[in-house]
Design a protein around this motif. Sequence first.
Motif, PDB file in Angstrom:
ATOM      1  N   ASP A  37       0.838  -1.199   0.000  1.00 38.40           N
ATOM      2  CA  ASP A  37       0.000   0.000   0.000  1.00 38.40           C
ATOM      3  C   ASP A  37       0.879   1.258   0.000  1.00 38.40           C
ATOM      4  N   TYR A  38       0.270   2.371  -0.401  1.00 42.39           N
ATOM      5  CA  TYR A  38       0.961   3.658  -0.403  1.00 42.39           C
ATOM      6  C   TYR A  38       0.041   4.621   0.329  1.00 42.39           C
ATOM      7  N   ARG A  64       5.941   1.036  -7.220  1.00 45.69           N
ATOM      8  CA  ARG A  64       5.520   0.297  -8.415  1.00 45.69           C
ATOM      9  C   ARG A  64       6.484  -0.857  -8.725  1.00 45.69           C
ATOM     10  N   GLU A 103      -2.173   6.172  -2.552  1.00 49.83           N
ATOM     11  CA  GLU A 103      -3.385   5.442  -2.911  1.00 49.83           C
ATOM     12  C   GLU A 103      -4.444   5.540  -1.831  1.00 49.83           C
ATOM     13  N   ARG A 104      -3.965   6.013  -0.659  1.00 49.50           N
ATOM     14  CA  ARG A 104      -4.897   6.063   0.459  1.00 49.50           C
ATOM     15  C   ARG A 104      -4.479   7.232   1.328  1.00 49.50           C
ATOM     16  N   ARG A 106      -9.666   5.884   0.340  1.00 44.89           N
ATOM     17  CA  ARG A 106      -8.860   5.205  -0.656  1.00 44.89           C
ATOM     18  C   ARG A 106      -9.001   5.945  -1.972  1.00 44.89           C
ATOM     19  N   CYS A 153      -7.413   5.033  -4.900  1.00 41.48           N
ATOM     20  CA  CYS A 153      -7.534   4.037  -5.959  1.00 41.48           C
ATOM     21  C   CYS A 153      -7.195   2.693  -5.362  1.00 41.48           C
ATOM     22  N   THR A 154      -7.543   1.614  -6.043  1.00 46.49           N
ATOM     23  CA  THR A 154      -7.248   0.291  -5.501  1.00 46.49           C
ATOM     24  C   THR A 154      -5.747   0.030  -5.576  1.00 46.49           C
ATOM     25  N   PRO A 155      -5.225  -0.546  -4.517  1.00 43.40           N
ATOM     26  CA  PRO A 155      -3.793  -0.809  -4.562  1.00 43.40           C
ATOM     27  C   PRO A 155      -3.475  -1.883  -5.581  1.00 43.40           C
ATOM     28  N   ARG A 156      -2.405  -1.675  -6.318  1.00 44.56           N
ATOM     29  CA  ARG A 156      -1.929  -2.736  -7.223  1.00 44.56           C
ATOM     30  C   ARG A 156      -1.312  -3.833  -6.383  1.00 44.56           C
TER      31      ARG A 156
END
Lengths: 383, 251
Positions: free
Chosen positions: B36-37, B191, B211-212, B226, B228-231
């Motif tokens: 997560d970020y 990434r 991302e959060r 959130r 965006c959804t975490p990759r």
Amino acid sequence: MYFLTFLIKNLTRRKTRSLLTILGVAVAVGTMVTLRGISYGFESSFVESFQHRGTDIVVVAAGQADQLRSDLDEKICEQLQHIPGVKTAWPGLLEMIDITRGTSVSSALIHGWRPNTPLFDDLTLLDGRSLQKGDPHEVLLGTTLASTLNKKVGDTIEMQQEPFRVVGIFRSFNVYENGGVVIALDELQRLMDRKGRVTGFSVVLEPAEDRAGTVERVCKEIETLKDEQGRPYKIMAQESKQYVSGTLYIQLAHGMAWITSAIAAFIGAISMLNTMITSVLERIKEIGILRAMGWRKGRVVRMILGESMLLSIAGGVVGVLGAVLVTRWLATVPEVNGFVRGDVSPVIMMQGFVTALVVALVGGTYPAYRAAHWLPTEALRHE
Amino acid sequence: MSESEPLLAALRVCKVYPDGKVAALVDLSLEIARGDYVAIMGPSGSGKSTLLNLLGALDEPDRGEIRFEGKPLNAYGNLDEFRSRRIGFVFQSFHLLPTLTALENVQIPMFEGPLRAAQRAQKALELLQTVGLSHRLQHLPSRLSVGERQRVAIARALANDPPLLLADEPTGNLDTRTANDVLDLFAALHRDRGMTLVVVTHSDEVALRAERVVRIRDGRIIEDTRLCTPRTPTHEIPIIAHAQGRGPDLV
Ligand SMILES: Nc1ncnc2c1ncn2[C@@H]1O[C@H](COP(=O)(O)OP(=O)(O)OP(=O)(O)O)[C@@H](O)[C@H]1O
Ligand SMILES: [Mg+2]
């Protein structure tokens, strides 16, 4: 980068402070090595002077700590020679005497020996001749004393307001004799008003299988000798080595060296402590950074102790080298060279290094502990 | 550790500083997933740094606990060792050691690792290449621009390949352009290496790169959004790959 490189970088950041601390340790170590070197050199010269002449046993007055104040009847010598196992014995009278040089006076040891005893065999005559029986007012000068007094064969020196002619100049294996005067025993007894009295006797034993046992037996017999009236002499007989380490001057020299060294080492440790505390206090934040980066307390301790060790090792090297040079130089100074041998034993150099390490530990432990026990967050907030 | 287990979790942590009258953190709970970020925002004095310090095992909570991979931190034994292997810290004021060159600063955390001196230097060199500073190896921090200093600090944070990077206002002392360089670097770490990032910031621009976003006030979480959804990270790319040109360059 090596850990050591990091420590050295930390130390070179404050060059003056590091150099001063190294100097402090060097002075402490140097003082210690010089003084102990001198006092042990003093002792081993004495031991050598007995061993060189084959003296197994030294006889002096009992209960007299000061060798120069021992006072015995010269006649005991004949009794000593009759003890089984004794090869020979000779008397000696040792005094401290003032030699007048124009308006000033200098003190020297004066040895009263019977002419023709083996003692003279060890003196290498550099000039002139030896003493002969019945020569009044004649002396031999040790080479060091001769150059200090600036006297040659044929010159006259004045002792106790009496003139004495220098008939020979000698070199002995013993530095103390080189700094002294040798005179016929009866002349010295007359001069000092101690007729028939001597300081002590050197006893040489016959070669024996059980040397230690013989020494012990002969010593006992000597101590039970009695005079014509059947009264025991108050005398003490000891193996020469034991005698030397027990003499007042040797003990004084060791004691002084020890105390002065201890004080010097203490001051060295305090200066190290001061340096390391200052250094830790001005690096609180950096220590916090190191801890945040995952350094364990133990590594911080190693860093601080490592730094104090490095300073101490540098100080130890400088101190020992300095001590060796100072001792060599002292051996050439006229005022003291009768008492200082120019060499320092490796054992004492090692003691110097050990002292340096102790200084590092004493001076570094508390700062290291302080440094390690800061909370990383507290340390990081520090400005 | 199960797949759903968060990498890092704070469970009802409280923190009152010895001289503080108010609690810096009050019963705060937070889970951070692997990869997560997260940006942590909030007014000054709201407890962001306190939280980050607890998450990074620099400090311990008065009550509650921090878990890493499901295990409470005190089960990891030595917290210094835990930090050295699992956490990379980046600070607002860089916290580089002033007497060490860039190359040497990066090696500082490696003393606790298994590498030998030559390997440490080699790895530091590769990390500095990764952050685009291969031309500044022998510079002291005082001779680097602030942006370069922060990049050295980031290289240092990566020294022991930690899975987690904690940054306390990393762009607070940087201008917009250099701040963007640092954020690009963070994005690449996230990434390409699948690192988990927690960044404390006052700046919306910084927060928008995450991302959060978690907002804190008075020691409590007041908002958790959130963006965006975490990759899901596919794999962790070893740093060596970048240095040898097999992987994508981060800058
Ligand atoms: N070491 C400390 N001792 C006492 N109080 C502290 C300490 N550190 C922080 N505090 C207090 O705890 C509260 C939270 O501080 P913290 O540093 O976590 O806030 P912050 O959100 O990081 O603020 P800023 O944005 O200004 O960095 C504040 O009231 C602060 O004064
Ligand atoms: Mg803060």
